[in-house]
Design a protein around this motif. Structure first.
Motif: not given
Length: 551
Positions: A286-292, A220-230
């Motif tokens: 490239r991965i960690r920036e989405v998960l932080e 479950r990630i920060d909504p600001r980092r979320h891009r549905p369907g990406d």
């Protein structure tokens, strides 16, 4: 032992996409004939979807054939793919996005959906039940009934057997589920499928089966980092060029991401640890920036077919058929097998429906013998044949050259290469000696992005009855310490993603092999990768294992 018997026209083993598609199609055809279906589905998980693990970017083609009105029926479709890329990770921090024009066509996902395959299987189960199919979760098919050279059904596992083999007060003998036809849909490396292969020589004249292990987490990630369907796929680091595999990061409809790493089980370094490689992969920027700032909420692992059509066994035996990943219908070039699984289940169902209308066994067997022909006449075969060289190409030439070959075959030759590559060395036979292989530099988990095995197993909600015989059988208990440890540093300690296997002190200056069977997430990796082929994965009591909520 006296067992209660239930009889059906068709018994389906496994409530994954192929088994449920077969059951639904059989019920549709029966009702079209004006009769109620006599079909049951037996599933070892505590509920439908409990043992399902997939990425998943889903191609809806086969689902639309099975249920043209699947949208109106409320199929859980998740998010439409909105953007996609392939990223080459060149090292722990460096990366390059592969130009879209150079991405092999099978990896393009326009029109596909990011969804939970577990949710889709639960929905398929509801459709099956609404059509009159009997669905039995928590019943593990433990053995095949073979009478007069024909499959006659399956036996479900006994309940209430103690570790020493004695019967506990709650003992209940398993059922005989008898069917005129049995559909084997256990998924990759099904234990009953393996018995059929040995009993009926189904693998004569074909390449050995090949597999990868897929490890997956849900965050479950920060909504600001979320891009549905990406959709992001990665290749390269942390795996070396000779080790086939890659990562995926999919943004679901909610502020959730599905991510994971796929590692070929044909790897050669016995020190390689697929679980630790995934934890290392998540540290890449490239991965960690989405998960932080996010929270890991689920974990799972499962073996994946990757042999292609060169590894397909014969698809039928007297009284039974193989479908889905039980046979190996996964498109490695697309990294997808759910749509092909559904299609294979439908084709098998149509052959069985024709067989059920026959008045003689000989005529019925002739219709079942047409099942492979139905496969070859369908888009399923065309798709898999066009992708047949992807996995053996990468195994032979490495990730970069193998990827270039895939581009040539798919984008230049249109999937019609005039050559066929083979991979005739089984995955378990590829390990180097431990003394000849480097040890990867695995860091301790930071508890923020990377984690340990036991904490991960907790998120798989894995549970087994503790007082039962182990379902992980050793042909020779001496092999792990006497042979695998000195030769390969006993790789089971590392290839198992659930801390099932350990080498511990025996208290007398030596070592012993410990099996923590309760941790098992039913991935089947040990059955595949053990270099001595000494481990036999069998089913535990029904309902045991992981309990994935929405994988």
């Amino acid at each position: 032992m006296s067992r209660e018997t239930l009889e059906f026209d068709v018994v389906v083993v496994g409530a994954g996409p192929s088994g449920l598609a077969a059951a639904c199609r059989l019920a549709q055809l029966a009702r079209a004939d004006g009769r109620e279906p006599s079909v049951c589905v037996v599933e070892k998980g505590a509920s439908i979807g409990a043992h399902i693990v997939s990425g998943a970017v889903f191609e809806p083609r086969a689902l639309a054939e099975l249920f043209p009105d699947y949208r109106e029926r409320g199929a859980p479709l998740g998010a439409a793919v909105t953007a996609e890329r392939v990223v080459w990770l060149r090292g722990p921090a460096a990366s390059t996005t592969v130009p879209a024009a150079l991405v092999p066509r099978p990896l393009r996902n326009h029109g596909n959906r990011v969804l939970s395959l577990g949710d889709l299987c639960r929905w398929l189960g509801q459709q099956a039940e609404s059509l009159g199919v009997s669905v039995f979760p928590s019943f593990a098919a433990a053995d095949v009934l073979i009478e007069n050279g024909r499959v006659a059904g399956v036996v479900t596992g006994d309940l209430g057997v103690a570790r020493d083999g004695s019967h506990k007060p709650n003992f209940q003998a398993g059922y005989e589920l008898r069917g005129k036809w049995v559909v084997f849909a256990e998924g990759a490396r099904g234990h009953l499928g393996r018995r059929l292969e040995a009993r009926f020589g189904l693998r004569e004249g074909v390449d050995p089966p090949h597999y990868a292990i897929g490890l997956k987490e849900i965050w479950r990630i920060d909504p600001r980092r979320h891009r549905p369907g990406d959709v992001t796929h990665t290749l390269g680091w942390p795996l070396d060029d000779a080790t086939e595999g890659g990562g995926f990061l999919y943004h679901a409809a909610e502020p959730i991401v599905y991510l994971g790493l796929i590692v070929s089980l044909g790897y050669s370094n016995p020190h390689l640890d697929p679980f630790a490689e995934m934890q290392r992969w998540k540290q890449h920027p490239r991965i960690r920036e989405v998960l932080e700032g996010g929270e890991r909420i689920a974990y799972g692992a499962r073996a994946i077919n990757k042999g292609g059509v060169q590894s397909l066994p014969r698809l039928f035996v007297p009284g039974g058929v193989l479908v889905g990943c039980e046979a190996g219908f996964l498109n490695g070039a697309k990294i997808k097998g759910s749509h092909t699984a559904i299609k294979s289940g439908m084709l098998a169902a149509e052959s069985i429906h024709a067989a059920l209308r026959c008045s003689s066994i000989e005529a019925a067997d002739a219709h079942i013998a047409r099942y492979p022909e139905r496969v070859r006449e369908s888009w399923l075969w065309q798709e898999l044949r066009s992708a047949r060289n992807f996995s053996p190409g990468v195994a032979r030439f490495g990730t970069r050259l193998g990827g270039a070959l895939s581009f040539l075959e798919q984008n230049v030759l249109g999937g019609s290469a005039p050559w066929t590559l083979h991979n005739r060395v089984p995955d378990h036979a590829r390990l180097k000696r431990a003394a000849d292989a480097p040890r990867p530099p695995y860091a301790k988990p930071d508890g923020v992005v990377s984690f340990d095995r036991l904490g991960s197993v907790f998120l798989a909600s894995t549970a087994h009855e503790e007082n039962q015989p182990t379902h992980l059988k050793l042909a020779d208990p001496r092999v792990p310490v006497a042979e695998n440890l000195p030769l390969y540093d006993e790789p089971a300690q590392r290839y198992c993603p659930a801390a099932v296997y350990e080498i511990v002190s025996d208290g007398a200056g030596g070592s012993k092999f410990l099996i923590n069977a309760a941790n098992c997430v039913h991935c089947k990796t040990c059955d595949i990768k053990d270099p001595a082929q000494n481990i036999d994965w069998t089913v535990p009591e029904g309902g045991g294992g992981p309990n994935y909520p929405n994988m």
